[in-house]
Design a protein around this motif. Structure first.
Motif, PDB file in Angstrom:
ATOM      1  N   MET A   1      -6.394  -0.469  35.923  1.00 43.13           N
ATOM      2  CA  MET A   1      -6.437  -1.890  36.120  1.00 43.13           C
ATOM      3  C   MET A   1      -7.546  -2.271  37.098  1.00 43.13           C
ATOM      4  SD  MET A   1      -3.680  -4.256  35.569  1.00 43.13           S
ATOM      5  CE  MET A   1      -3.505  -5.951  35.898  1.00 43.13           C
ATOM      6  N   LYS A   2      -7.713  -1.542  38.166  1.00 39.65           N
ATOM      7  CA  LYS A   2      -8.784  -1.835  39.106  1.00 39.65           C
ATOM      8  C   LYS A   2     -10.139  -1.678  38.440  1.00 39.65           C
ATOM      9  CE  LYS A   2      -6.677  -0.769  43.526  1.00 39.65           C
ATOM     10  NZ  LYS A   2      -6.763   0.064  44.714  1.00 39.65           N
ATOM     11  N   ARG A   3     -10.243  -0.697  37.567  1.00 37.48           N
ATOM     12  CA  ARG A   3     -11.503  -0.445  36.898  1.00 37.48           C
ATOM     13  C   ARG A   3     -11.940  -1.666  36.089  1.00 37.48           C
ATOM     14  NH1 ARG A   3     -12.353   4.380  32.594  1.00 37.48           N
ATOM     15  NH2 ARG A   3     -14.543   4.044  32.209  1.00 37.48           N
ATOM     16  N   GLY A   4     -11.037  -2.283  35.392  1.00 35.74           N
ATOM     17  CA  GLY A   4     -11.348  -3.477  34.627  1.00 35.74           C
ATOM     18  C   GLY A   4     -11.720  -4.644  35.518  1.00 35.74           C
ATOM     19  N   ARG A   5     -11.051  -4.788  36.637  1.00 32.16           N
ATOM     20  CA  ARG A   5     -11.365  -5.869  37.571  1.00 32.16           C
ATOM     21  C   ARG A   5     -12.759  -5.689  38.161  1.00 32.16           C
ATOM     22  NH1 ARG A   5      -5.889  -6.537  41.152  1.00 32.16           N
ATOM     23  NH2 ARG A   5      -4.541  -7.209  39.447  1.00 32.16           N
ATOM     24  N   LEU A   6     -13.123  -4.474  38.455  1.00 35.39           N
ATOM     25  CA  LEU A   6     -14.440  -4.204  39.016  1.00 35.39           C
ATOM     26  C   LEU A   6     -15.525  -4.595  38.020  1.00 35.39           C
ATOM     27  CD1 LEU A   6     -16.234  -3.071  41.234  1.00 35.39           C
ATOM     28  CD2 LEU A   6     -15.980  -0.832  40.172  1.00 35.39           C
ATOM     29  N   ARG A   7     -15.347  -4.220  36.781  1.00 39.62           N
ATOM     30  CA  ARG A   7     -16.343  -4.548  35.767  1.00 39.62           C
ATOM     31  C   ARG A   7     -16.445  -6.052  35.584  1.00 39.62           C
ATOM     32  NH1 ARG A   7     -14.738  -1.150  30.790  1.00 39.62           N
ATOM     33  NH2 ARG A   7     -16.058  -2.696  29.782  1.00 39.62           N
ATOM     34  N   LEU A   8     -15.317  -6.749  35.619  1.00 34.21           N
ATOM     35  CA  LEU A   8     -15.317  -8.195  35.476  1.00 34.21           C
ATOM     36  C   LEU A   8     -16.020  -8.852  36.663  1.00 34.21           C
ATOM     37  CD1 LEU A   8     -14.429 -10.669  33.895  1.00 34.21           C
ATOM     38  CD2 LEU A   8     -12.270 -10.599  35.134  1.00 34.21           C
ATOM     39  N   ALA A   9     -15.772  -8.338  37.858  1.00 34.70           N
ATOM     40  CA  ALA A   9     -16.407  -8.887  39.051  1.00 34.70           C
ATOM     41  C   ALA A   9     -17.921  -8.682  39.000  1.00 34.70           C
ATOM     42  CB  ALA A   9     -15.827  -8.245  40.302  1.00 34.70           C
ATOM     43  N   ILE A  10     -18.366  -7.546  38.546  1.00 34.94           N
ATOM     44  CA  ILE A  10     -19.800  -7.271  38.431  1.00 34.94           C
ATOM     45  C   ILE A  10     -20.412  -8.217  37.414  1.00 34.94           C
ATOM     46  CG2 ILE A  10     -21.495  -5.595  37.624  1.00 34.94           C
ATOM     47  CD1 ILE A  10     -19.726  -3.417  38.863  1.00 34.94           C
ATOM     48  N   ARG A  11     -19.736  -8.434  36.316  1.00 36.45           N
ATOM     49  CA  ARG A  11     -20.245  -9.312  35.271  1.00 36.45           C
ATOM     50  C   ARG A  11     -20.348 -10.755  35.767  1.00 36.45           C
ATOM     51  NH1 ARG A  11     -16.580  -8.679  30.551  1.00 36.45           N
ATOM     52  NH2 ARG A  11     -16.826  -6.506  31.077  1.00 36.45           N
ATOM     53  N   LYS A  12     -19.401 -11.193  36.578  1.00 33.59           N
ATOM     54  CA  LYS A  12     -19.428 -12.559  37.106  1.00 33.59           C
ATOM     55  C   LYS A  12     -20.596 -12.764  38.056  1.00 33.59           C
ATOM     56  CE  LYS A  12     -14.554 -13.817  36.988  1.00 33.59           C
ATOM     57  NZ  LYS A  12     -13.376 -14.126  37.827  1.00 33.59           N
ATOM     58  N   GLU A  13     -20.954 -11.757  38.820  1.00 33.44           N
ATOM     59  CA  GLU A  13     -22.005 -11.883  39.820  1.00 33.44           C
ATOM     60  C   GLU A  13     -23.400 -11.600  39.261  1.00 33.44           C
ATOM     61  OE1 GLU A  13     -21.662 -12.894  42.968  1.00 33.44           O
ATOM     62  OE2 GLU A  13     -19.551 -13.244  42.534  1.00 33.44           O
ATOM     63  N   PHE A  14     -23.497 -10.814  38.208  1.00 30.54           N
ATOM     64  CA  PHE A  14     -24.787 -10.344  37.739  1.00 30.54           C
ATOM     65  C   PHE A  14     -25.673 -11.482  37.242  1.00 30.54           C
ATOM     66  CE2 PHE A  14     -27.502  -8.434  34.414  1.00 30.54           C
ATOM     67  CZ  PHE A  14     -28.238  -7.614  35.228  1.00 30.54           C
ATOM     68  N   PHE A  15     -25.156 -12.327  36.349  1.00 28.79           N
ATOM     69  CA  PHE A  15     -25.954 -13.401  35.770  1.00 28.79           C
ATOM     70  C   PHE A  15     -26.388 -14.420  36.823  1.00 28.79           C
ATOM     71  CE2 PHE A  15     -26.300 -17.569  33.711  1.00 28.79           C
ATOM     72  CZ  PHE A  15     -27.391 -17.319  32.899  1.00 28.79           C
ATOM     73  N   PRO A  16     -25.500 -14.946  37.652  1.00 29.72           N
ATOM     74  CA  PRO A  16     -25.951 -15.925  38.661  1.00 29.72           C
ATOM     75  C   PRO A  16     -27.013 -15.368  39.608  1.00 29.72           C
ATOM     76  CG  PRO A  16     -23.573 -16.010  38.470  1.00 29.72           C
ATOM     77  CD  PRO A  16     -24.046 -14.833  37.657  1.00 29.72           C
ATOM     78  N   GLN A  17     -26.909 -14.123  39.974  1.00 26.02           N
ATOM     79  CA  GLN A  17     -27.902 -13.546  40.878  1.00 26.02           C
ATOM     80  C   GLN A  17     -29.264 -13.476  40.217  1.00 26.02           C
ATOM     81  OE1 GLN A  17     -26.369  -9.820  42.264  1.00 26.02           O
ATOM     82  NE2 GLN A  17     -24.870 -10.777  43.600  1.00 26.02           N
ATOM     83  N   ARG A  18     -29.292 -13.124  38.934  1.00 28.93           N
ATOM     84  CA  ARG A  18     -30.569 -13.076  38.220  1.00 28.93           C
ATOM     85  C   ARG A  18     -31.181 -14.458  38.096  1.00 28.93           C
ATOM     86  NH1 ARG A  18     -29.677 -10.495  32.662  1.00 28.93           N
ATOM     87  NH2 ARG A  18     -31.626 -11.564  32.351  1.00 28.93           N
ATOM     88  N   VAL A  19     -30.367 -15.444  37.781  1.00 26.67           N
ATOM     89  CA  VAL A  19     -30.869 -16.809  37.616  1.00 26.67           C
ATOM     90  C   VAL A  19     -31.382 -17.358  38.934  1.00 26.67           C
ATOM     91  CG1 VAL A  19     -30.187 -19.170  37.071  1.00 26.67           C
ATOM     92  CG2 VAL A  19     -29.438 -17.294  35.609  1.00 26.67           C
ATOM     93  N   VAL A  20     -30.631 -17.167  40.003  1.00 29.47           N
ATOM     94  CA  VAL A  20     -31.032 -17.694  41.307  1.00 29.47           C
ATOM     95  C   VAL A  20     -32.329 -17.054  41.774  1.00 29.47           C
ATOM     96  CG1 VAL A  20     -30.389 -17.749  43.750  1.00 29.47           C
ATOM     97  CG2 VAL A  20     -28.727 -18.403  42.007  1.00 29.47           C
TER      98      VAL A  20
END
Length: 51
Positions: A1-20
């Motif tokens: 379960m933690k593994r899935g949360r980690l991947r989701l958290a990375i996905r949420k942060e990855f796109f905004p950081q690239r755009v900014v």
């Protein structure tokens, strides 16, 4: 379960950081434009001045 949360958290942060990162590199005239069309025109003008 933690593994899935980690991947989701990375996905949420990855796109905004690239755009900014790219957004911060744009000329101030293009960022402060009142509309998308004006922003595109100002960005084209700024890039043409670089060449």
């Amino acid at each position: 379960m933690k593994r899935g949360r980690l991947r989701l958290a990375i996905r949420k942060e990855f796109f905004p950081q690239r755009v900014v990162r790219h957004w911060n590199r744009l000329p101030r005239e293009a960022v402060d434009a009142p509309s998308l069309e004006v922003s595109k025109a100002r960005l084209d003008e700024a890039w043409s001045n670089l060449v």
